[in-house]
Each structure stands twice: as C-alpha cells, then as structure tokens.
Design a protein around this motif. Sequence first.
Motif, PDB file in Angstrom:
ATOM      1  N   ALA A   1      12.712 -43.355  14.595  1.00  0.00           N
ATOM      2  CA  ALA A   1      13.120 -44.661  14.055  1.00  0.00           C
ATOM      3  C   ALA A   1      13.723 -44.492  12.669  1.00  0.00           C
ATOM      4  O   ALA A   1      13.027 -44.332  11.679  1.00  0.00           O
ATOM      5  CB  ALA A   1      11.943 -45.627  14.001  1.00  0.00           C
ATOM      6  N   VAL A   2      15.063 -44.515  12.631  1.00  0.00           N
ATOM      7  CA  VAL A   2      15.795 -44.410  11.376  1.00  0.00           C
ATOM      8  C   VAL A   2      16.719 -45.624  11.272  1.00  0.00           C
ATOM      9  O   VAL A   2      17.523 -45.873  12.164  1.00  0.00           O
ATOM     10  CB  VAL A   2      16.640 -43.116  11.330  1.00  0.00           C
ATOM     11  N   ASN A   3      16.573 -46.359  10.185  1.00  0.00           N
ATOM     12  CA  ASN A   3      17.435 -47.533   9.961  1.00  0.00           C
ATOM     13  C   ASN A   3      18.651 -47.075   9.169  1.00  0.00           C
ATOM     14  O   ASN A   3      18.721 -47.243   7.958  1.00  0.00           O
ATOM     15  CB  ASN A   3      16.648 -48.615   9.227  1.00  0.00           C
ATOM     16  N   LEU A   4      19.578 -46.488   9.884  1.00  0.00           N
ATOM     17  CA  LEU A   4      20.717 -45.816   9.240  1.00  0.00           C
ATOM     18  C   LEU A   4      21.852 -46.783   8.943  1.00  0.00           C
ATOM     19  O   LEU A   4      22.584 -46.609   7.975  1.00  0.00           O
ATOM     20  CB  LEU A   4      21.206 -44.693  10.171  1.00  0.00           C
ATOM     21  N   ILE A   5      21.985 -47.789   9.789  1.00  0.00           N
ATOM     22  CA  ILE A   5      23.121 -48.712   9.663  1.00  0.00           C
ATOM     23  C   ILE A   5      22.706 -49.932   8.841  1.00  0.00           C
ATOM     24  O   ILE A   5      21.640 -50.501   9.051  1.00  0.00           O
ATOM     25  CB  ILE A   5      23.603 -49.182  11.058  1.00  0.00           C
ATOM     26  N   GLY A   6      23.575 -50.315   7.922  1.00  0.00           N
ATOM     27  CA  GLY A   6      23.304 -51.502   7.105  1.00  0.00           C
ATOM     28  C   GLY A   6      22.144 -51.301   6.147  1.00  0.00           C
ATOM     29  O   GLY A   6      21.540 -52.273   5.687  1.00  0.00           O
ATOM     30  N   SER A   7      21.801 -50.050   5.858  1.00  0.00           N
ATOM     31  CA  SER A   7      20.689 -49.792   4.944  1.00  0.00           C
ATOM     32  C   SER A   7      21.169 -48.910   3.800  1.00  0.00           C
ATOM     33  O   SER A   7      22.332 -48.507   3.734  1.00  0.00           O
ATOM     34  CB  SER A   7      19.548 -49.086   5.678  1.00  0.00           C
ATOM     35  N   ALA A   8      20.232 -48.570   2.926  1.00  0.00           N
ATOM     36  CA  ALA A   8      20.546 -47.717   1.774  1.00  0.00           C
ATOM     37  C   ALA A   8      20.964 -46.307   2.205  1.00  0.00           C
ATOM     38  O   ALA A   8      21.441 -45.532   1.387  1.00  0.00           O
ATOM     39  CB  ALA A   8      19.337 -47.643   0.849  1.00  0.00           C
ATOM     40  N   LEU A   9      20.767 -45.970   3.473  1.00  0.00           N
ATOM     41  CA  LEU A   9      21.100 -44.616   3.942  1.00  0.00           C
ATOM     42  C   LEU A   9      22.551 -44.499   4.397  1.00  0.00           C
ATOM     43  O   LEU A   9      23.082 -43.399   4.548  1.00  0.00           O
ATOM     44  CB  LEU A   9      20.194 -44.223   5.125  1.00  0.00           C
ATOM     45  N   GLU A  10      23.183 -45.632   4.628  1.00  0.00           N
ATOM     46  CA  GLU A  10      24.470 -45.636   5.326  1.00  0.00           C
ATOM     47  C   GLU A  10      25.574 -44.894   4.574  1.00  0.00           C
ATOM     48  O   GLU A  10      26.474 -44.319   5.191  1.00  0.00           O
ATOM     49  CB  GLU A  10      24.903 -47.075   5.609  1.00  0.00           C
ATOM     50  N   LYS A  11      25.490 -44.871   3.258  1.00  0.00           N
ATOM     51  CA  LYS A  11      26.577 -44.271   2.466  1.00  0.00           C
ATOM     52  C   LYS A  11      26.631 -42.752   2.599  1.00  0.00           C
ATOM     53  O   LYS A  11      27.665 -42.149   2.428  1.00  0.00           O
ATOM     54  CB  LYS A  11      26.406 -44.652   0.990  1.00  0.00           C
ATOM     55  N   ASN A  12      25.459 -42.145   2.876  1.00  0.00           N
ATOM     56  CA  ASN A  12      25.401 -40.672   2.884  1.00  0.00           C
ATOM     57  C   ASN A  12      24.954 -40.119   4.234  1.00  0.00           C
ATOM     58  O   ASN A  12      24.065 -39.276   4.272  1.00  0.00           O
ATOM     59  CB  ASN A  12      24.419 -40.163   1.819  1.00  0.00           C
ATOM     60  N   ILE A  13      25.576 -40.548   5.289  1.00  0.00           N
ATOM     61  CA  ILE A  13      25.086 -40.171   6.617  1.00  0.00           C
ATOM     62  C   ILE A  13      25.136 -38.648   6.826  1.00  0.00           C
ATOM     63  O   ILE A  13      24.183 -38.058   7.328  1.00  0.00           O
ATOM     64  CB  ILE A  13      25.862 -40.931   7.717  1.00  0.00           C
ATOM     65  N   ASP A  14      26.247 -38.027   6.403  1.00  0.00           N
ATOM     66  CA  ASP A  14      26.363 -36.566   6.545  1.00  0.00           C
ATOM     67  C   ASP A  14      25.172 -35.858   5.914  1.00  0.00           C
ATOM     68  O   ASP A  14      24.527 -35.002   6.523  1.00  0.00           O
ATOM     69  CB  ASP A  14      27.613 -36.046   5.794  1.00  0.00           C
ATOM     70  N   GLU A  15      24.906 -36.245   4.677  1.00  0.00           N
ATOM     71  CA  GLU A  15      23.842 -35.625   3.898  1.00  0.00           C
ATOM     72  C   GLU A  15      22.468 -35.888   4.526  1.00  0.00           C
ATOM     73  O   GLU A  15      21.630 -34.976   4.604  1.00  0.00           O
ATOM     74  CB  GLU A  15      23.909 -36.232   2.489  1.00  0.00           C
ATOM     75  N   ILE A  16      22.246 -37.116   4.980  1.00  0.00           N
ATOM     76  CA  ILE A  16      20.962 -37.481   5.591  1.00  0.00           C
ATOM     77  C   ILE A  16      20.703 -36.591   6.814  1.00  0.00           C
ATOM     78  O   ILE A  16      19.617 -36.034   6.980  1.00  0.00           O
ATOM     79  CB  ILE A  16      20.975 -38.971   6.038  1.00  0.00           C
ATOM     80  N   ILE A  17      21.752 -36.431   7.641  1.00  0.00           N
ATOM     81  CA  ILE A  17      21.605 -35.640   8.867  1.00  0.00           C
ATOM     82  C   ILE A  17      21.370 -34.164   8.527  1.00  0.00           C
ATOM     83  O   ILE A  17      20.491 -33.506   9.096  1.00  0.00           O
ATOM     84  CB  ILE A  17      22.857 -35.795   9.765  1.00  0.00           C
TER      85      ILE A  17
END
Length: 279
Positions: free
Chosen positions: A8-24
């Motif tokens: 469960a990762v809230n990747l879209i529309g959240s504080a994570l969305e800007k750095n998806i490459d880095e998060i992954i």
Amino acid sequence: MSKYIDIAVNLIGSALEKNIDEIIQDAAAQGVSPLIVIGSELDESEQAITCCQQYPQQLFCTAGVHPHHASEWQADSSERVKRLAAFPQVVAIGECGLDYNRDFSPRPMQRKAFEAQLALAVELQMPVLMHERDAHEDFLAILKEYRPALPAALLHCFTGNRQSMQAYLELDLHLGITGWVCDERRGQELAELVTGIPDNRILIETDSPYLLPRSMRPKPKSSKNKPQYLPYISAYIADLRGQNHQEFAQRVYENSVDFFGLNKREDFSLERGEPHEAS
Ligand SMILES: [Zn+2]
C-alpha cells in the motif's frame, strides 16, 4: 538480502508523486519491489495505471474508490472501475470500505460504494483491498454477504481491537500491518495483536507517505514515510512475533505474491531478486 512487497503506497496525488524514480530506486535498494500503488478514486486510479505502465514490474496498482471519496460514486462508476480493472497493471479492486472516523462522505454513500465494489470484485474474481476505520459492525455485516464469493480479501492498515481481528480472521481476511505498530502510544494494542495473526494471513505495508514508523532511530529528517522503510517495519513485527527476521520477511513476501496473483503473471518472476543474494 530479503525481498519485500509494499502492498500500500499512496504514490499518486501525494507528497511522493514528484520523485517517483527516486522512491522506486531507494525502495529497490532495500529489497522492496514491486510497490502496489493505491487508487483511491477513479481519476487517480487511471493515473496510477499510467504510472505503472512507465515502470513495468516495479509498480502495480489497485483501482477503486476510497470511502473518503464515496460521495463521488455515480451510476456509471462500477462500469468505470471495471474498465480500469481490465488493465494488466491492476492487481486488486480498491481501496474501498468504510471510514466512520472522519466521515468525509455520508455513511449511506460509503456503504453503497463499498457494496458495489465488492460486487465487482466478485464478478471479476479479483482480490479486493479494503479500508475500515471505526466502522467494524457495518463493515462486517456487508462483507459477510460477499466474502464467500470473493477470491481474496485484504483489510489494509488494520488498527482494530482483538474482537474485530478475530471476526476478520474468521472471514479469512488477510490483514495488512503498517508502521502504526511501532507507535509506542497508540500502537500498543496492535503490537500485542500482531502475535495472533496466522503466518499465512499477515501482510506488511508502509501506507506511505503516511504513518512514518515513530520508533526509527535515527529519526528520518522528513516525516514523510517511504516504501524503503518497509524492512524496518518487517523486522519490528518479526521481533514482536518472536520470529526470525529473514524467515518472516520471506513468508510475508510469498503471502503478498499469492494474494495479488503475481506468480501467475508472465511479467513477474519470483527469481527476480536472486542476483542480490550473493552480494
Ligand atoms: Zn486506507
């Protein structure tokens, strides 16, 4: 290195969305891959699919309407979820359920949207990813109707009490445990309860960017939770359960693969993480 799936990762529309490459990448460096991206309303679910298409094998997602958005549920919503669910990136219906804690949507609308999505999961024979907060009785009553025909059902971010846990386990649910369990104040009851979840019914998740584990030392500079912290949560839960860290991680990994049917996919290999083992 142990392997983990953050369910469960809230990747879209959240504080994570800007750095998806880095998060992954940061997650994969800790053995956390793939990530299951939560779709919490229809447009967001569509964006989640587009995002998954850019990161094959690293991201999968759900499609559905969270109880907070249940007031947006319309006559054609079932049809839209169904269309989205046909994309190969979608591994479960949801996040759906009931949230009487915040009541962002009227309760009758929450129940309607929840029932409609359970019916859809039955029709499509897909697993369902659910949310319940302060709504145990209604949630249980509705779920009981559909559970026998559902292939698999997960209550993510379980934070209930012993009685609700037993009722959910009797319905053969999987229970997702977050870093909530690491909270020395509000997570205490959960810390006791996690010892009672059977090995084949426990899943682990960050629910990032929310619920940063409070017990991490040194404390991360940002309060933003990230999938890369999942191994910490896993080890913490394994300790509570008196289990070996690696064996627990392996078991939960297999549970996640089974639950989302990843082992039946051509684009997913269980051996994927193996080359890391030697290093
Ligand atoms: Zn939730």
